[in-house]
Design an enzyme around this catalytic site. Structure first.
Site, short mmCIF file in Angstrom:
data_model
loop_
_atom_site.label_atom_id
_atom_site.label_comp_id
_atom_site.label_asym_id
_atom_site.label_seq_id
_atom_site.Cartn_x
_atom_site.Cartn_y
_atom_site.Cartn_z
N ASP A 701 32.10 27.29 -35.11
CA ASP A 701 31.42 27.52 -36.39
C ASP A 701 30.85 28.94 -36.33
O ASP A 701 30.78 29.54 -35.26
CB ASP A 701 30.33 26.47 -36.62
CG ASP A 701 29.96 26.37 -38.10
OD1 ASP A 701 30.26 27.32 -38.85
OD2 ASP A 701 29.36 25.36 -38.50
C1 BGC Z 1 29.09 26.32 -41.82
C2 BGC Z 1 30.59 26.09 -41.85
C3 BGC Z 1 31.25 27.20 -42.64
C4 BGC Z 1 30.90 28.52 -41.99
C5 BGC Z 1 31.51 29.72 -42.68
C6 BGC Z 1 28.74 27.71 -41.35
O1 BGC Z 1 27.37 27.98 -41.56
O2 BGC Z 1 28.48 25.36 -41.01
O3 BGC Z 1 30.87 24.84 -42.42
O4 BGC Z 1 32.63 27.00 -42.70
O5 BGC Z 1 29.49 28.70 -42.02
O6 BGC Z 1 30.93 29.92 -43.91
#
Ligand code: BGC
Length: 915
Positions: A701
């Site tokens: 993530d």
């Molecule tokens: C989220 C993800 C997301 C990523 C990119 C993170 O904060 O948990 O689900 O895909 O950011 O935006």
């Protein structure tokens, strides 16, 4: 090659999903559907602020238009809205604008509601036939919901509105436009006859809802989670929301698995429930067993008849009651489901099921059956039931197993490193109710390093696998240490190497990697449609919960085939979704992105979406692997749970999707059984690759952390990612620069990561990008997608207010009072006489927490050329970002900034010449 994306068909598919995903909770006295010509008074401020999706990465899709509920109703031509009331709300709205909060995760869960007096309600009742009251609730990333008014509970203002409208009107329909479920006790308390739970339907939400209200479609959505009386009734409540440690004491007894076992009286609306405008009967036609293979196969056929007075669709659900055996089982488990086609009144349809009994396998994590780390079918009686919700079922047949069957032996992996007590069924009464006891689960000492050491001995086997792609392997083997360290860095957000305003670039992120023939692939959020922080617009999809409530995976797959084409159009290879965590607790802020409390149902929808996306050579990144079941402390907390709960509940959707063609997975922010998932060898190698045969890439993530066993987590610990086979670190501002000072190269030198491990991850990445559309683009062989019937989607909404400035060294653009709230643009013109090259410096103050993403894109004559990746990391401080324009400035130019999130205060924009 050319392909057409027909926007009209895309909208139609999404509208059908909304029609089929709305759940009719109550419809006493047949309030719905409204007859043709009904005069309607619409109450509730959300009529002017339809929640198309939740907030955060699961909702940031720029759209040119969102169809709200009044617009849907008006365009139906079937009902007439009270224009005086509409005007009252429009005027009130001007004085009480919608509040979106400042920064990441800051939007309130609800908005102030207009007071509706008895007099207003009565006045409206005199000139209208019925009332619609819309209640809205939002939810989103980085912030759980709470057991407070305005979140889980109604506010006093909302209650008064409902009371006064209910008292004045004979017919009232309450429409819930909510991200997640909320407290539903108000339905009885306020004596409401008709309640439609419509979730969040994306940009066409209001159209689909109007179809239901006006009877163009009959509701057929079913609940994918149990609605219980109180938050405290959910067995996970005791262990939800801690910043540091959450122990899943309820074990496998999540949602209806718990309520149907021991707390039926706590259920307001059961799993699988949802009304229609017509009635159906479900009758058994056939039940047969096939013992031909090792594990019996079950065949069931039922006859569904529309016995009511309207058309509609029904969902047949098959549940299984298993022998309690040594492991203990929930009273009922969903084994299968199918939706009928649209049945006219009086019509019947045969619905058939065929599945292996292993669908209801149990995981023996203690060796109680003598088969530790095995999926088993314990000996005894398996009873099958059919019906239209978990509490409305009838028995259809049974099968007796004389011996316990081991269906699969898997790796000994990811055991808890802390001891705890879990809920365990120790038997069932005659009425099927389960008797619970507490079972002590012993801790094991940390073991993942040992597992890795064991596998290291066999690492050569990875490269000998017959499915290995020789070309990708030879490129991976040719990489220098610097290249290896670089390729595992994803670049973003807003990397100029891919589509502007997207979340990340990966693969050929440096000149050296590119020179070796590795193309650069693009990924972006997410579950609710394509997120383009450049301000470019895209299709906004219904939320995940709504999609799953359709119980119609074929329809959802059809919708994502359009999304796949839209991705190709935007040169995006991986959508960061679907979100497939389990709805363990109703206050989880991101439940709206997720599908269900049931793992099988979640797995079916995940697979459908992946199948839909895969049709155009693009795919989705399953997230967040795993146990990202709360937002509070999502980066800091550890989840302790049994491997039974992992294998029977939380991992199932990933396993199903992997076996159905998923090739990208995103690990979660948090830790599971002592290891931050990004660096968990057991999770990413033993379970995912060894047990399930996954051949794709795992990404972290955004700005995740990883730990060495027994140590604290760090952002820069990419060495541990390599050991675990979490291939990609997402994201760094510039891959070649190693801004975070990660430790891959150092670890390679010191041999704390073997070169083969780094090559393995490089191979996983190269193999993916070389077989993706990114390679086709690099070769000039990409498929060209043309969008047909799409309304104009202007990016720069302020083009008519442009002021021109004479460009010179030191020019400062006045930025006092520039509106930087989400969705706004700030454009200015430049007039340049000397055609020099310039650098632009933008200085802002940022507000937000560490992972806040307040990206701001820059467009050059309407074409996005750069995204400034401001993050809340620099909370409250002034920060400057620069762009050096590669080309000389033309005589006239318009530059515009697009603010995709609230949270920035613009301080200065300055131009200096570049020598
Ligand atoms: C989220 C993800 C997301 C990523 C990119 C993170 O904060 O948990 O689900 O895909 O950011 O935006």
């Amino acid at each position: 090659m050319k392909k057409i994306l027909d926007w009209t068909k895309y909208m139609k598919a999404a509208r059908e999903v909304v029609q089929e995903g709305c759940v009719l909770l109550e419809n006493k006295n047949n309030v719905l559907p409204f007859a043709k010509g009904t005069k309607l008074a619409v109450f509730g401020r959300i009529q002017n602020n339809y929640y198309k999706s939740g907030t955060g990465s699961g909702g940031m899709v720029n759209v040119s238009h969102v169809y709200g509920i009044p617009e849907g109703l008006k365009s139906s031509g079937r009902v007439v809205l009270d224009s005086e009331l509409e005007q009252i709300y429009a005027d009130w709205e001007k004085e009480n604008p919608f509040v979106i909060g400042e920064g990441w995760g800051a939007e309130p869960w609800s908005q102030k509601e207009m007071s509706v007096s008895k007099e207003l309600a009565q006045k409206m009742a005199l000139k209208n036939d019925a009332a619609v009251v819309i209640i809205g609730r939002n939810a989103g990333e980085d912030k759980d919901n709470s057991e407070t008014e305005g979140s889980w509970f109604l506010t006093e203002e909302e209650k008064t509105m409902l009371k006064n409208v209910r008292a004045a009107f004979k017919e009232v329909c309450v429409v819930l436009n909510t991200a997640n479920i909320i407290d539903m006790n108000f339905i009885k308390e306020l004596n409401l006859d008709c309640v439609l739970l419509t979730w969040q339907g994306g940009m066409v939400g209001g159209l689909g809802i109007a179809d239901i209200l006006t009877g163009k479609a009959s509701p057929s959505g079913k609940l994918t989670g149990t609605i219980a009386r109180n938050i405290s009734d959910y067995p996970s409540s005791k262990n939800f929301g801690d910043e540091i440690e959450n122990v899943y004491e309820e074990d496998i007894y999540v949602g209806y698995r718990y309520f149907e076992s021991a707390a039926k009286d706590k259920v307001l609306y059961p799993f699988g429930y949802g009304l229609s405008y017509t009635d159906f009967s479900i009758e058994e036609k056939d039940f047969n067993l096939d013992f031909g293979s090792d594990i019996p196969r079950i065949g069931i056929t039922v006859n569904v008849k529309n016995t009511g007075n309207s058309f509609g669709k029904e969902t047949v659900q098959i549940y299984v009651k298993q022998p309690q055996g040594k492991l203990g089982k929930p009273a009922l488990v969903l084994a299968d489901f199918k939706k009928t086609s649209l049945l006219k009144k009086g019509k019947s349809e045969k619905v058939s099921f065929e599945f292996s009994l292993s669908r209801v396998r149990s995981f023996d994590d203690t060796g109680a059956t003598g088969n530790i780390d095995c999926f088993v079918l314990e000996k005894g009686k398996y009873e099958f039931f059919a019906g239209n919700n978990v509490e409305n079922i009838f028995k259809i047949g049974e099968v007796l197993l004389d011996e316990t069957i081991v269906t699969e032996k898997v790796s000994e992996a990811l055991q808890p490193v802390k001891s705890f007590e879990r809920l365990k069924s120790c038997g069932a009464k005659d009425d099927g109710q389960v008797i619970f006891e507490n079972e002590k689960i012993k801790a094991v000492s940390p073991y993942q390093n040992a597992h890795r050491q064991e596998e290291l001995k066999k690492l050569e086997d990875f490269f000998k696998d017959e499915s290995i792609d020789k070309e990708s392997l030879s490129i991976a083997q040719s990489l220098s240490d610097e290249d290896l360290a670089c390729i595992i860095r994803g670049e973003g957000m807003g990397s100029p190497k891919v589509t502007p305003g997207t979340a990340g670039a990966f693969g050929g992120v440096s000149d050296s990697l590119k020179a070796k023939g590795i193309p650069c692939a693009c990924c972006t959020d997410g579950p609710s449609g394509i997120r383009l922080d450049s301000g470019a617009q895209a299709f906004s999809l219904p939320n995940g919960t709504l999609e799953a409530c359709t119980f119609n995976p074929e329809l959802v797959e059809k919708l994502y085939r359009f999304t796949a084409l839209e991705m190709v159009f935007n040169k995006i290879d991986v959508l960061l979704g679907p979100g497939i965590n389990i709805m363990r607790h109703p206050l989880n802020g991101r439940n709206f992105e997720y599908f269900s409390e049931d793992p099988y149902l979640t797995g079916v929808f995940t697979s459908a979406i992946i199948r839909g996306l895969n049709t155009q050579g693009v795919t989705g990144s399953l997230k967040h692997f795993c146990c990202n079941n709360q937002e509070t402390g999502r980066r800091t907390s550890n989840t302790t749970l049994s491997t039974r709960a992992l294998r029977e509940i939380y991992l199932v959707p990933y396993e199903m999707a992997v076996k159905n063609g998923a090739s990208v997975i995103m690990t979660s922010y948090g830790s599971v059984n002592g290891m931050w998932t990004a660096g968990s060898f057991d999770l990413n190698t033993l379970i995912l690759r060894k047990d399930w045969g996954f051949k794709g890439i795992v990404m972290t993530d955004w700005w995740a952390v990883a730990n060495d066993e027994g140590k604290e987590p760090e952002k820069a610990n990419t060495a541990q990612l390599m050991r675990a086979q979490n291939d990609l670190y997402m994201v760094v501002p510039e891959a070649i620069a190693n801004t975070f000072g990660d430790n891959t190269e150092k670890a390679l030198k010191e041999n704390t990561v073997s070169r083969l491990e780094a090559i393995r991850s490089a191979y996983n990445i190269i193999n993916f990008v070389k077989h993706s559309n990114a390679q086709k683009r690099a070769d000039g062989k990409e498929v060209e997608v043309k969008i047909k019937h799409r309304p104009p989607m202007p990016m720069d909404k302020s083009a008519d207010k442009i002021v021109y400035y004479d460009l010179r060294d030191g020019l400062t653009i006045p930025v006092d009072n520039v509106n930087t709230t989400r969705g706004s643009t700030f454009g200015f013109g430049l007039s340049s006489k000397d055609q020099k090259k310039y650098r632009m410096t933008i200085t802002c103050e940022t507000v937000g927490n560490e992972v806040a993403q307040i990206n701001t894109s820059l467009a050059w004559n309407g074409v996005v050329i750069h995204t400034f990746g401001f993050t809340g990391e620099r909370n409250g401080r002034e920060v400057s970002e620069q762009i050096e324009f590669e080309r000389a400035f033309p005589r006239f130019l318009i530059l515009s900034l697009f603010f995709s999130q609230t949270g920035l205060k613009l301080k200065e924009i300055k131009f200096t010449t570049v020598q």
